[in-house]
Design an enzyme around this catalytic site. Structure first.
Site, PDB file in Angstrom:
ATOM      1  N   ALA A  66      -5.809  -1.512 119.882  1.00 10.13           N
ATOM      2  CA  ALA A  66      -5.187  -0.240 120.244  1.00 10.13           C
ATOM      3  C   ALA A  66      -5.697   0.196 121.609  1.00 10.13           C
ATOM      4  O   ALA A  66      -6.706  -0.307 122.113  1.00 10.13           O
ATOM      5  CB  ALA A  66      -5.501   0.824 119.198  1.00 10.13           C
ATOM      6  N   GLY A 111      -5.466  -3.564 116.138  1.00 11.55           N
ATOM      7  CA  GLY A 111      -4.030  -3.378 115.972  1.00 11.55           C
ATOM      8  C   GLY A 111      -3.229  -4.619 116.298  1.00 11.55           C
ATOM      9  O   GLY A 111      -2.124  -4.814 115.771  1.00 11.55           O
ATOM     10  N   GLU A 114      -3.302  -6.664 113.203  1.00 12.36           N
ATOM     11  CA  GLU A 114      -2.433  -5.987 112.236  1.00 12.36           C
ATOM     12  C   GLU A 114      -0.965  -6.210 112.563  1.00 12.36           C
ATOM     13  O   GLU A 114      -0.135  -6.408 111.663  1.00 12.36           O
ATOM     14  CB  GLU A 114      -2.753  -4.497 112.219  1.00 12.36           C
ATOM     15  CG  GLU A 114      -4.121  -4.186 111.631  1.00 12.36           C
ATOM     16  CD  GLU A 114      -4.503  -2.731 111.745  1.00 12.36           C
ATOM     17  OE1 GLU A 114      -4.643  -2.066 110.710  1.00 12.36           O
ATOM     18  OE2 GLU A 114      -4.655  -2.239 112.894  1.00 12.36           O
ATOM     19  N   GLU A 134     -12.786  -2.622 114.114  1.00 12.22           N
ATOM     20  CA  GLU A 134     -12.759  -1.163 114.131  1.00 12.22           C
ATOM     21  C   GLU A 134     -14.076  -0.521 113.709  1.00 12.22           C
ATOM     22  O   GLU A 134     -14.421   0.568 114.193  1.00 12.22           O
ATOM     23  CB  GLU A 134     -11.623  -0.641 113.240  1.00 12.22           C
ATOM     24  CG  GLU A 134     -10.223  -0.841 113.808  1.00 12.22           C
ATOM     25  CD  GLU A 134      -9.617  -2.183 113.455  1.00 12.22           C
ATOM     26  OE1 GLU A 134      -8.410  -2.361 113.680  1.00 12.22           O
ATOM     27  OE2 GLU A 134     -10.348  -3.069 112.952  1.00 12.22           O
TER      28      GLU A 134
END
Length: 258
Positions: A66, A111, A114, A134
């Site tokens: 992210a 992310g 993901e 994370e």
């Protein structure tokens, strides 16, 4: 339609979506999430698009994570919304009725990992690295990582990857079932196209129904009725009649998507 953070190229029914933030290692900004939502709505809506390859610009990263610069103002309320927005878009990708293949070069972290997991099939370059780091930032995966990673690799291995925050190699990702194929990085898109073209030669409606049924188990815990319903739906299509007739006649079927 043009996008601030994506490049789209349609050729032979295959839409290649490239996350185009190479200077940021293709990090997922909120604009990128919005652009992905709109791009995949095109995939749903436009009949000339038969399948998708999702990749990142450059050689260093598929998506390195992210955009951390957007984290500074997060609190409970807008942090929950931040996660929900990403989950909604990734669910749209996962449930897309047309096949979506991730072509992964370099880093697929946070992310990015993901996003790759939301795709139906994953092809990785031999130098690719995966992880959910994370916990190093005091947070957890928020775009579905705590749910999809155990589905793909099992609970114990997912626990280790998420709780340690450590990266794994492409070869290890292949061993544990996180990716489908590992190839030299220059062949990643070529391999994705090869797989996608195999799928696109099949009955499109059957492919869509199969995607829905496979996902049904993970959504509902029991996809048998979904499968029976979908099987019935396939039996009333022209493609079904063509497929059976072609088999009996010992010829190659010509599917029309009807």
């Amino acid at each position: 339609m043009s996008f601030e953070t994506l490049k789209l190229d349609l050729s032979g029914g295959i839409l290649t979506i490239t996350i185009n933030r190479e200077d940021k290692l293709n990090a997922l900004s909120q604009q990128t999430i919005k652009d992905l939502d709109e791009a995949f709505q095109k995939v749903y809506d436009e009949t000339e698009i038969k399948g998708v390859i999702l990749t990142g610009a450059g050689e260093k990263a598929f998506v390195a994570g992210a955009d951390i610069s957007e984290f500074k103002e997060l609190n409970y309320m807008n942090g929950r919304k931040f996660a929900e927005d990403g989950q909604e878009v990734f669910a749209k990708i996962e449930n897309c009725p047309k096949p979506v293949i991730a072509a992964i070069k370099g880093f697929a972290l946070g992310g990015g990992c993901e996003l790759a997991m939301a795709c139906h099939i994953r092809v990785a370059g031999s130098e690719a690295k995966f992880g959910q780091p994370e916990v190093n930032l005091g947070i957890i995966p928020g775009y579905g990582g705590t749910q999809r990673l155990p589905m793909l690799v099992g609970k114990a291995k997912a626990m280790e990857i998420i709780l340690t925050g450590e990266m794994i190699t492409a070869e290890n990702a292949l061993k544990i079932g996180l990716v489908n194929h590992v190839v030299p990085k220059e062949e990643v898109v070529i391999k994705a196209e090869e797989i996608l073209n195999k799928i696109l030669n099949k009955a499109g409606l059957a492919v869509s129904q199969a995607i829905e049924c496979i996902n049904a188990f993970y959504k509902d815990g029991d996809g048998y009725q979904t499968e029976a319903n979908a099987f019935g739906n396939c039996c009333k299509t022209e493609d079904f009649n063509e497929g059976v007739s072609a088999f009996i006649d010992k010829r190659k079927p010509s599917f029309k998507g009807k």
